[in-house]
Enzyme design. Structure first.
Site, PDB file in Angstrom:
ATOM      1  CD  GLU A 134      -5.491   2.957  -0.295  1.00 36.97           C
ATOM      2  OE1 GLU A 134      -4.692   2.354  -1.045  1.00 36.97           O
ATOM      3  OE2 GLU A 134      -5.360   3.041   0.937  1.00 36.97           O
ATOM      4  CG  ASP A 161      -5.895   0.269   3.484  1.00 34.62           C
ATOM      5  OD1 ASP A 161      -5.985  -0.817   4.069  1.00 34.62           O
ATOM      6  OD2 ASP A 161      -5.000   1.108   3.714  1.00 34.62           O
ATOM      7  CE  LYS A 220      -3.899   2.004   7.383  1.00 37.13           C
ATOM      8  NZ  LYS A 220      -4.623   2.968   6.553  1.00 37.13           N
ATOM      9  CD  GLN A 229      -3.519   4.524  10.656  1.00 40.03           C
ATOM     10  OE1 GLN A 229      -4.742   4.510  10.489  1.00 40.03           O
ATOM     11  NE2 GLN A 229      -2.696   5.053   9.778  1.00 40.03           N
ATOM     12  CG  ASP A 233      -2.115   0.938   1.031  1.00 33.44           C
ATOM     13  OD1 ASP A 233      -2.481   1.205  -0.126  1.00 33.44           O
ATOM     14  OD2 ASP A 233      -2.676   1.393   2.044  1.00 33.44           O
ATOM     15  NE  ARG A 238       4.487  13.804  11.408  1.00 33.11           N
ATOM     16  CZ  ARG A 238       3.842  12.806  10.815  1.00 33.11           C
ATOM     17  NH1 ARG A 238       3.555  11.706  11.485  1.00 33.11           N
ATOM     18  NH2 ARG A 238       3.491  12.896   9.544  1.00 33.11           N
ATOM     19  CD  GLU A 273      -6.543   4.662   4.548  1.00 36.44           C
ATOM     20  OE1 GLU A 273      -5.863   3.871   3.867  1.00 36.44           O
ATOM     21  OE2 GLU A 273      -6.075   5.409   5.427  1.00 36.44           O
ATOM     22  CG  HIS A 295      -4.478  10.613   2.813  1.00 41.15           C
ATOM     23  ND1 HIS A 295      -5.602  10.535   3.616  1.00 41.15           N
ATOM     24  CD2 HIS A 295      -3.683   9.572   3.173  1.00 41.15           C
ATOM     25  CE1 HIS A 295      -5.492   9.480   4.425  1.00 41.15           C
ATOM     26  NE2 HIS A 295      -4.343   8.872   4.185  1.00 41.15           N
ATOM     27  CB  THR A 325      -6.394   7.875   1.398  1.00 41.19           C
ATOM     28  OG1 THR A 325      -6.380   6.756   2.264  1.00 41.19           O
ATOM     29  CG2 THR A 325      -7.737   8.566   1.461  1.00 41.19           C
TER      30      THR A 325
HETATM   31 CA    CA Z   1      -4.143   2.983   2.797  1.00 38.39          CA
END
Ligand code: CA
Length: 440
Positions: A212, A244, A264, A251, A138, A154, A210, A145, A370
């Site tokens: 994707e 996903d 995931k 996480q 992935d 952060r 997600e 994103h 994503t």
């Molecule tokens: Ca992903």
């Protein structure tokens, strides 16, 4: 890169009437592959190609004598429950079959009488994941994103310095990739509240989708022999929709220092249909990198990648809650994005993946990461849409969501269109969240 040819001509029409509907995902210019069988019958799964509301049963068409003798070795590989062998035959083989199918399905084709008996209505079909996915990687190719998510974790340093140089990725779990139409139980995992010193084992409370694009590798490369960027797309069979599913609370606690793991690997969803790179040729666009960003290293740079490396592919997320289902309300759009915003292209992902000599194999699978745009309506995960669960999204029936609830069905769709080429679609990647099971 694939050149336009007679199979892309916008004026082509099929004797399969539903393929000429301008809203269909599957006009004669598309011809995507799946593995299917008729639902509820004791039949073998086998390869099929979508046309309008039907599926061309490829082994049946072979048996009926629709194709040239020279295609026999290829057609034998399509009487199997996985496309890997066909994928490994390479671009020339895929293209020969596409041309013969296109010719046989056109209005006025002498093959019509033979092929009519080889059509299965899609309403009668069930599907499998179309390849044995040996390895799944992935990526994380949307800078929007990466920046939105980075800001949540952060605030002072949202984008890490390697992002603009490396197509970032991690090795995922292939055993839990399922085909559209399934349900999965809300996963358990270690959750740690910010104000607590210790985690607990509990069902995930921050379950997310997600949005994707999935990428299937066709012909592989020998170990030790990188795929150059100019050859990269020759090794790609096609694209699909890919969800996903992500447990954000699991996480957040586990992701440092080695990246996502159990957040995931509990479930991922693919659409049944793979749209080939050849079918996507009319929808390619220039790829560029803002001039004030670092430009790619030479092994990730090419003339073709600059000119036509991007794919203009609309991507959509639809949500249908349990209440919407009970009240007879259709699924509602919660995001609309486009793959042409991707910071890295398919060719760059493949070239980077193999630059260390890593061998890719037919049927290996890459997730694009994503795909988020720059607006609130175009973000591909609830984590971004709700700013980390702080601001719920409002649904038209008065319900709200920060993260997914049991009974929610999420459907991803994708399509391409242009002024000079018809609309082609990717079908659906849909799955439903089921309640967590008790842990014994
Ligand atoms: Ca992903």
């Amino acid at each position: 890169m694939t050149q336009l040819n007679e199979t892309h001509q916008p004026e082509l029409r099929s004797w399969v009437a539903s393929a000429n509907n301008q809203q269909t995902d599957f006009p004669i210019q598309n011809l995507p592959f799946s593995i299917f069988r008729r639902h509820g019958r004791n039949e073998k799964f086998r390869a099929g190609v979508a046309i309008g509301e039907h599926i061309v049963d490829l082994p049946a068409a072979h048996k009926a004598g629709v194709f040239s003798m020279s295609l026999t070795p290829m057609l034998r590989t399509l009487n199997k429950s996985k496309l890997n062998k066909f994928m490994g035959m390479g671009k020339g083989a895929w293209s020969e079959l596409r041309l013969e199918l296109s010719q046989a399905l056109r209005e006025g084709s002498p093959s019509q009488a033979l092929l009519e008996n080889c059509l299965v209505p899609q309403t009668q079909a069930e599907y499998k994941v179309p390849a044995r996915i040996g390895d799944y990687t992935d990526f994380y190719t949307s800078i929007n994103h990466a920046t939105n998510v980075g800001k949540l974790f952060r605030p002072d340093n949202p984008l890490l310095p390697n992002y603009q140089w490396i197509p970032i990725g991690y090795h995922g779990r292939s055993s839990s990739i399922e085909v559209s139409g399934h349900g999965f139980h809300r996963p358990h995992g270690q959750l740690k509240a910010p104000d607590s010193d210790t985690p607990v084992l509990a069902p995930c409370k921050r379950l997310d989708y997600e949005l994707e694009v999935g990428i299937y590798i066709g012909k592989g490369n020998a170990m030790g022999h990188p795929i150059g960027i100019n050859q990269a797309e020759d090794h790609v069979f096609g694209l699909c929709m890919f969800n996903d599913w992500s447990a954000r609370d699991i996480q957040a606690w586990e992701y440092q220092p080695l990246g996502p793991f159990l957040s995931k690997s509990f479930a991922s969803t693919v659409s049944p249909w793979i749209v080939t790179m050849e079918a996507l040729a009319p929808y390619r666009e220039a790829w560029s990198r803002p001039s004030d960003h670092p430009q790619p290293l030479p092994y990730l740079e090419s003339h073709d990648n600059r000119n036509v490396g991007a794919v203009d592919m609309h991507l959509e997320v639809l949500l249908q809650t349990a209440k919407m289902k009970a009240d007879g309300h259709a699924a509602e759009r919660v995001a609309l994005s486009n793959f042409n915003q991707s910071y890295w292209t398919v060719a760059q992902m493949v070239a980077h993946h193999s630059v260390n000599g890593c061998n890719l194999k037919p049927g290996d699978f890459l997730g694009s990461g994503t795909q988020s745009g720059t607006t609130a309506e175009s973000v591909g995960a609830l984590l971004e849409a709700t700013q980390g669960g702080k601001n719920p999204i409002n649904l038209s029936n008065g319900e709200q969501r920060t993260f997914l609830e049991d009974g929610d069905t999420v459907t991803l769709t994708g399509w391409c269109d242009s002024e000079t080429a018809p609309r082609i679609g990717f079908g659906h990647a849909a799955a439903t969240v089921l309640p967590a099971l008790e842990i014994e």
